[in-house]
Write a protein that holds these residues in place. Structure first.
Motif, PDB file in Angstrom:
ATOM      1  N   LEU A   1      14.639 -21.273 -45.141  1.00 20.46           N
ATOM      2  CA  LEU A   1      15.791 -22.115 -45.419  1.00 20.46           C
ATOM      3  C   LEU A   1      16.467 -22.551 -44.112  1.00 20.46           C
ATOM      4  CD1 LEU A   1      17.829 -23.466 -47.315  1.00 20.46           C
ATOM      5  CD2 LEU A   1      19.035 -21.253 -47.433  1.00 20.46           C
ATOM      6  N   ALA A   2      16.643 -21.608 -43.196  1.00 25.14           N
ATOM      7  CA  ALA A   2      17.268 -21.923 -41.909  1.00 25.14           C
ATOM      8  C   ALA A   2      16.441 -22.967 -41.155  1.00 25.14           C
ATOM      9  CB  ALA A   2      17.435 -20.664 -41.075  1.00 25.14           C
ATOM     10  N   ASP A   3      15.107 -22.831 -41.182  1.00 22.39           N
ATOM     11  CA  ASP A   3      14.241 -23.809 -40.511  1.00 22.39           C
ATOM     12  C   ASP A   3      14.378 -25.199 -41.134  1.00 22.39           C
ATOM     13  OD1 ASP A   3      13.316 -21.867 -38.768  1.00 22.39           O
ATOM     14  OD2 ASP A   3      11.462 -21.487 -39.901  1.00 22.39           O
ATOM     15  N   ARG A   4      14.412 -25.264 -42.464  1.00 21.84           N
ATOM     16  CA  ARG A   4      14.569 -26.555 -43.151  1.00 21.84           C
ATOM     17  C   ARG A   4      15.923 -27.182 -42.820  1.00 21.84           C
ATOM     18  NH1 ARG A   4      12.421 -23.713 -47.598  1.00 21.84           N
ATOM     19  NH2 ARG A   4      14.461 -23.747 -48.599  1.00 21.84           N
ATOM     20  N   LEU A   5      16.968 -26.358 -42.798  1.00 20.27           N
ATOM     21  CA  LEU A   5      18.302 -26.870 -42.480  1.00 20.27           C
ATOM     22  C   LEU A   5      18.382 -27.363 -41.028  1.00 20.27           C
ATOM     23  CD1 LEU A   5      20.525 -24.265 -44.356  1.00 20.27           C
ATOM     24  CD2 LEU A   5      20.093 -26.644 -44.997  1.00 20.27           C
ATOM     25  N   ARG A   6      17.739 -26.636 -40.105  1.00 21.06           N
ATOM     26  CA  ARG A   6      17.711 -27.094 -38.715  1.00 21.06           C
ATOM     27  C   ARG A   6      17.017 -28.453 -38.609  1.00 21.06           C
ATOM     28  NH1 ARG A   6      16.052 -21.749 -37.801  1.00 21.06           N
ATOM     29  NH2 ARG A   6      17.795 -20.465 -37.151  1.00 21.06           N
ATOM     30  N   GLU A   7      15.937 -28.630 -39.340  1.00 18.52           N
ATOM     31  CA  GLU A   7      15.218 -29.913 -39.333  1.00 18.52           C
ATOM     32  C   GLU A   7      16.113 -31.028 -39.885  1.00 18.52           C
ATOM     33  OE1 GLU A   7      12.544 -32.801 -38.694  1.00 18.52           O
ATOM     34  OE2 GLU A   7      12.369 -30.723 -37.997  1.00 18.52           O
ATOM     35  N   GLN A   8      16.833 -30.744 -40.956  1.00 23.30           N
ATOM     36  CA  GLN A   8      17.749 -31.739 -41.510  1.00 23.30           C
ATOM     37  C   GLN A   8      18.859 -32.083 -40.519  1.00 23.30           C
ATOM     38  OE1 GLN A   8      19.081 -30.052 -45.242  1.00 23.30           O
ATOM     39  NE2 GLN A   8      17.577 -31.233 -46.406  1.00 23.30           N
ATOM     40  N   ILE A   9      19.369 -31.082 -39.832  1.00 26.66           N
ATOM     41  CA  ILE A   9      20.415 -31.321 -38.831  1.00 26.66           C
ATOM     42  C   ILE A   9      19.878 -32.236 -37.736  1.00 26.66           C
ATOM     43  CG2 ILE A   9      21.737 -30.213 -36.967  1.00 26.66           C
ATOM     44  CD1 ILE A   9      22.134 -27.823 -38.924  1.00 26.66           C
ATOM     45  N   THR A  10      18.655 -31.996 -37.297  1.00 23.64           N
ATOM     46  CA  THR A  10      18.042 -32.850 -36.275  1.00 23.64           C
ATOM     47  C   THR A  10      17.935 -34.288 -36.776  1.00 23.64           C
ATOM     48  OG1 THR A  10      16.795 -30.971 -35.407  1.00 23.64           O
ATOM     49  CG2 THR A  10      15.981 -33.167 -34.851  1.00 23.64           C
TER      50      THR A  10
END
Length: 104
Positions: free
Chosen positions: A18-27
């Motif tokens: 989840l954290a990885d997906r959220l980081r990608e969305q933030i980018t």
């Protein structure tokens, strides 16, 4: 006890994903925000330039939007040139008739 550790590891893996997906969305959002800010800056510059050109005209007659009511040919050509360049820079291409309506 071993079962509890496995459940924790499963939850950790899910939280990590989840954290990885959220980081990608933030980018992705950061890139979209930067593009929107660039567009806004170009529009602000275009508006300021149009108002400067309008103020340079000798007529002094401005409509409520701040644009000259009577424009000499040279001034009109300059305005259309600015609008054309700015609209292309932000991905919009206005027909000349639309430019005339918006500028005059």
């Amino acid at each position: 006890m071993r079962e509890l550790l496995e459940q924790i590891e499963t939850r950790q893996a899910a939280a990590r994903d989840l954290a990885d997906r959220l980081r990608e969305q933030i980018t992705q959002f950061a890139a979209q925000l930067a593009e929107a800010e660039r567009r806004l800056e170009r529009l602000e510059i275009a508006r300021e330039t149009l108002l400067e050109i309008a103020q340079d005209t000798d007529t002094g007659d401005l409509d409520p939007g701040g644009f000259p009511l009577i424009v000499d040919t040279g001034c009109y050509a300059a305005l259309v040139s600015v609008v054309d360049r700015c609209s292309k820079a932000i991905g919009l291409i206005w027909p000349r008739r639309e430019c005339r309506r918006r500028v005059l």
